[in-house]
Motif scaffolding. Sequence first.
Motif, mmCIF file in Angstrom:
data_model
loop_
_atom_site.group_PDB
_atom_site.id
_atom_site.type_symbol
_atom_site.label_atom_id
_atom_site.label_comp_id
_atom_site.label_asym_id
_atom_site.label_seq_id
_atom_site.Cartn_x
_atom_site.Cartn_y
_atom_site.Cartn_z
ATOM 1 N N ALA A 178 0.840 -1.198 0.000
ATOM 2 C CA ALA A 178 0.000 0.000 0.000
ATOM 3 C C ALA A 178 0.877 1.251 0.000
ATOM 4 O O ALA A 178 0.601 2.221 -0.726
ATOM 5 C CB ALA A 178 -0.932 -0.004 1.209
ATOM 6 N N ARG A 179 1.945 1.242 0.795
ATOM 7 C CA ARG A 179 2.851 2.387 0.805
ATOM 8 C C ARG A 179 3.580 2.520 -0.529
ATOM 9 O O ARG A 179 3.792 3.628 -1.031
ATOM 10 C CB ARG A 179 3.878 2.259 1.927
ATOM 11 C CG ARG A 179 3.269 2.318 3.325
ATOM 12 C CD ARG A 179 4.350 2.379 4.396
ATOM 13 N NE ARG A 179 5.051 3.650 4.370
ATOM 14 C CZ ARG A 179 6.323 3.798 4.041
ATOM 15 N NH1 ARG A 179 7.054 2.761 3.690
ATOM 16 N NH2 ARG A 179 6.892 4.977 4.069
ATOM 17 N N PHE A 180 3.973 1.408 -1.113
ATOM 18 C CA PHE A 180 4.685 1.404 -2.391
ATOM 19 C C PHE A 180 3.827 1.986 -3.509
ATOM 20 O O PHE A 180 4.306 2.750 -4.351
ATOM 21 C CB PHE A 180 5.097 -0.029 -2.730
ATOM 22 C CG PHE A 180 5.788 -0.200 -4.058
ATOM 23 C CD1 PHE A 180 6.955 0.489 -4.350
ATOM 24 C CD2 PHE A 180 5.279 -1.078 -5.002
ATOM 25 C CE1 PHE A 180 7.598 0.314 -5.570
ATOM 26 C CE2 PHE A 180 5.913 -1.256 -6.219
ATOM 27 C CZ PHE A 180 7.079 -0.564 -6.503
ATOM 28 N N LEU A 181 2.534 1.651 -3.504
ATOM 29 C CA LEU A 181 1.654 2.065 -4.599
ATOM 30 C C LEU A 181 0.978 3.407 -4.351
ATOM 31 O O LEU A 181 0.812 4.202 -5.279
ATOM 32 C CB LEU A 181 0.602 0.990 -4.854
ATOM 33 C CG LEU A 181 1.155 -0.357 -5.352
ATOM 34 C CD1 LEU A 181 0.028 -1.375 -5.453
ATOM 35 C CD2 LEU A 181 1.874 -0.207 -6.683
ATOM 36 N N LEU A 182 0.582 3.672 -3.119
ATOM 37 C CA LEU A 182 -0.145 4.912 -2.819
ATOM 38 C C LEU A 182 0.742 5.992 -2.219
ATOM 39 O O LEU A 182 0.392 7.176 -2.261
ATOM 40 C CB LEU A 182 -1.320 4.629 -1.880
ATOM 41 C CG LEU A 182 -2.434 3.741 -2.419
ATOM 42 C CD1 LEU A 182 -3.570 3.642 -1.400
ATOM 43 C CD2 LEU A 182 -2.961 4.243 -3.768
ATOM 44 N N GLY A 183 1.862 5.598 -1.640
ATOM 45 C CA GLY A 183 2.753 6.578 -1.028
ATOM 46 C C GLY A 183 2.250 7.022 0.333
ATOM 47 O O GLY A 183 1.049 7.069 0.590
ATOM 48 N N GLY A 184 3.178 7.341 1.215
ATOM 49 C CA GLY A 184 2.811 7.870 2.522
ATOM 50 C C GLY A 184 2.175 6.847 3.442
ATOM 51 O O GLY A 184 2.061 5.670 3.131
ATOM 52 N N MET A 185 1.757 7.347 4.583
ATOM 53 C CA MET A 185 1.161 6.507 5.607
ATOM 54 C C MET A 185 -0.334 6.783 5.707
ATOM 55 O O MET A 185 -0.773 7.931 5.543
ATOM 56 C CB MET A 185 1.808 6.798 6.968
ATOM 57 C CG MET A 185 3.228 6.304 7.081
ATOM 58 S SD MET A 185 3.321 4.502 7.230
ATOM 59 C CE MET A 185 2.989 4.302 8.987
ATOM 60 N N PRO A 186 -1.128 5.755 6.009
ATOM 61 C CA PRO A 186 -2.549 6.017 6.251
ATOM 62 C C PRO A 186 -2.737 6.811 7.527
ATOM 63 O O PRO A 186 -1.871 6.825 8.408
ATOM 64 C CB PRO A 186 -3.141 4.611 6.385
ATOM 65 C CG PRO A 186 -2.002 3.759 6.837
ATOM 66 C CD PRO A 186 -0.778 4.342 6.189
ATOM 67 N N GLU A 187 -3.882 7.463 7.613
ATOM 68 C CA GLU A 187 -4.219 8.205 8.828
ATOM 69 C C GLU A 187 -4.750 7.275 9.907
ATOM 70 O O GLU A 187 -4.491 7.461 11.096
ATOM 71 C CB GLU A 187 -5.260 9.265 8.502
ATOM 72 C CG GLU A 187 -5.618 10.180 9.655
ATOM 73 C CD GLU A 187 -6.625 11.236 9.246
ATOM 74 O OE1 GLU A 187 -6.293 12.426 9.346
ATOM 75 O OE2 GLU A 187 -7.734 10.867 8.799
ATOM 76 N N SER A 188 -5.499 6.236 9.486
ATOM 77 C CA SER A 188 -6.072 5.306 10.457
ATOM 78 C C SER A 188 -6.236 3.923 9.836
ATOM 79 O O SER A 188 -6.229 3.771 8.606
ATOM 80 C CB SER A 188 -7.432 5.803 10.960
ATOM 81 O OG SER A 188 -8.372 5.848 9.892
ATOM 82 N N VAL A 189 -6.364 2.924 10.703
ATOM 83 C CA VAL A 189 -6.547 1.536 10.291
ATOM 84 C C VAL A 189 -7.694 0.944 11.096
ATOM 85 O O VAL A 189 -7.765 1.114 12.321
ATOM 86 C CB VAL A 189 -5.278 0.696 10.537
ATOM 87 C CG1 VAL A 189 -5.505 -0.752 10.122
ATOM 88 C CG2 VAL A 189 -4.085 1.290 9.790
ATOM 89 N N TRP A 190 -8.589 0.262 10.402
ATOM 90 C CA TRP A 190 -9.630 -0.512 11.068
ATOM 91 C C TRP A 190 -9.511 -1.944 10.590
ATOM 92 O O TRP A 190 -9.418 -2.201 9.380
ATOM 93 C CB TRP A 190 -11.029 0.019 10.748
ATOM 94 C CG TRP A 190 -12.111 -0.808 11.387
ATOM 95 C CD1 TRP A 190 -12.521 -0.764 12.669
ATOM 96 C CD2 TRP A 190 -12.890 -1.831 10.744
ATOM 97 N NE1 TRP A 190 -13.515 -1.683 12.883
ATOM 98 C CE2 TRP A 190 -13.764 -2.359 11.725
ATOM 99 C CE3 TRP A 190 -12.936 -2.348 9.444
ATOM 100 C CZ2 TRP A 190 -14.665 -3.381 11.446
ATOM 101 C CZ3 TRP A 190 -13.831 -3.374 9.162
ATOM 102 C CH2 TRP A 190 -14.689 -3.871 10.164
ATOM 103 N N ALA A 191 -9.464 -2.890 11.522
ATOM 104 C CA ALA A 191 -9.232 -4.286 11.172
ATOM 105 C C ALA A 191 -10.169 -5.206 11.934
ATOM 106 O O ALA A 191 -10.541 -4.938 13.083
ATOM 107 C CB ALA A 191 -7.783 -4.676 11.462
ATOM 108 N N THR A 192 -10.519 -6.282 11.277
ATOM 109 C CA THR A 192 -11.317 -7.325 11.923
ATOM 110 C C THR A 192 -10.844 -8.665 11.394
ATOM 111 O O THR A 192 -10.248 -8.754 10.308
ATOM 112 C CB THR A 192 -12.816 -7.132 11.638
ATOM 113 O OG1 THR A 192 -13.573 -8.076 12.404
ATOM 114 C CG2 THR A 192 -13.144 -7.304 10.164
#
Length: 332
Positions: A178-192
């Motif tokens: 995700a970082r390689f393709l979109l660049g940068g860091m996400p603001e938040s993560v939600w996981a289940t």
Amino acid sequence: MLTVGLLGAGRIGAVHAAAIAAHPRSRLAAVSDAVAASAETLAARHGAAVRATEDIVADPAIDAVLIATPTDTHADLIEAATAAGKAVLCEKPVDLSLERARACLRAADATGRPVMMGFNRRFDASFRALRAALDAGEIGTPEMLAVTSFDPAPPPLDYVRHSGGLFRDMAIHDFDMARFLLGGMPESVWATGSALVDPAIAEAAGDVDTAVATLRYADGRLAVVRNSRRAAYGYDQRVEVLGSAGLLEVGNMRETTLRRSTEAGVTGAKPTYFFLERYMPAYRAEWDAFVGVALDGAPVPVGLEDGVAALAVAEAATRSLATGLPVRLADV
């Protein structure tokens, strides 16, 4: 010629040993492993010596080390090897502890020696072509990324117990993608997630084997990562990026390209069975890039800071799984 010491002679160590030995500008000089028989077998295959890890790290005649040991040794070995003046290629993750990984980054940076992380998927030809198409603006502004990563079968339960959990062990590759393709860091993560493949993964290891993580970026972009420890049909590795002007897709590598079209329907071969078949060319390309870093001073294409960043996303996903709530990366 790059003289290399290999630390770790397990399955992934054997993959790297073959890449080192086959490269025209590198030589596998020494191998170490806690299991002596594994080191002896791999060293004999490639004409290398069996030596203790500390001797390999201390030897000034060895220019670089490749770390393919258990995760809880990675940070210590990175620090020792860079302090000894060596270039390092280390398998993921940096450590199971984000705090320890950050300390390792600071220590390694202080030596000035290059450290490259083993996110081999960045070197896959199809994913690189996808990245190039994004950079060229072929689909306008990327808005949504979907990553599918399903293993054909779960690893042994003892491995799961010591893996740090699905997000740190398996999905970390996808978080890096995700970082390689979109660049940068996400603001938040939600996981289940759930343990649907093997209840013992939850009961004995406290982990899940089936999971979805949603990454939200500050500008509203979304990335969805789907992981499973079981895909009965083979190793399922797909990526899609939806943009303002179109869609880019990378599909599975298949056992053959034969497709049968008859009045009964259209059928084709299954995906390749596991990562060794799917990503061997990527491992060779990864090693070639590292040789360029170590011998020619080329920029590190995926550095220790990338390993820490992917681990931070995995940590956020792990906390979200435990709480059922989104986790901000700023709080990790």
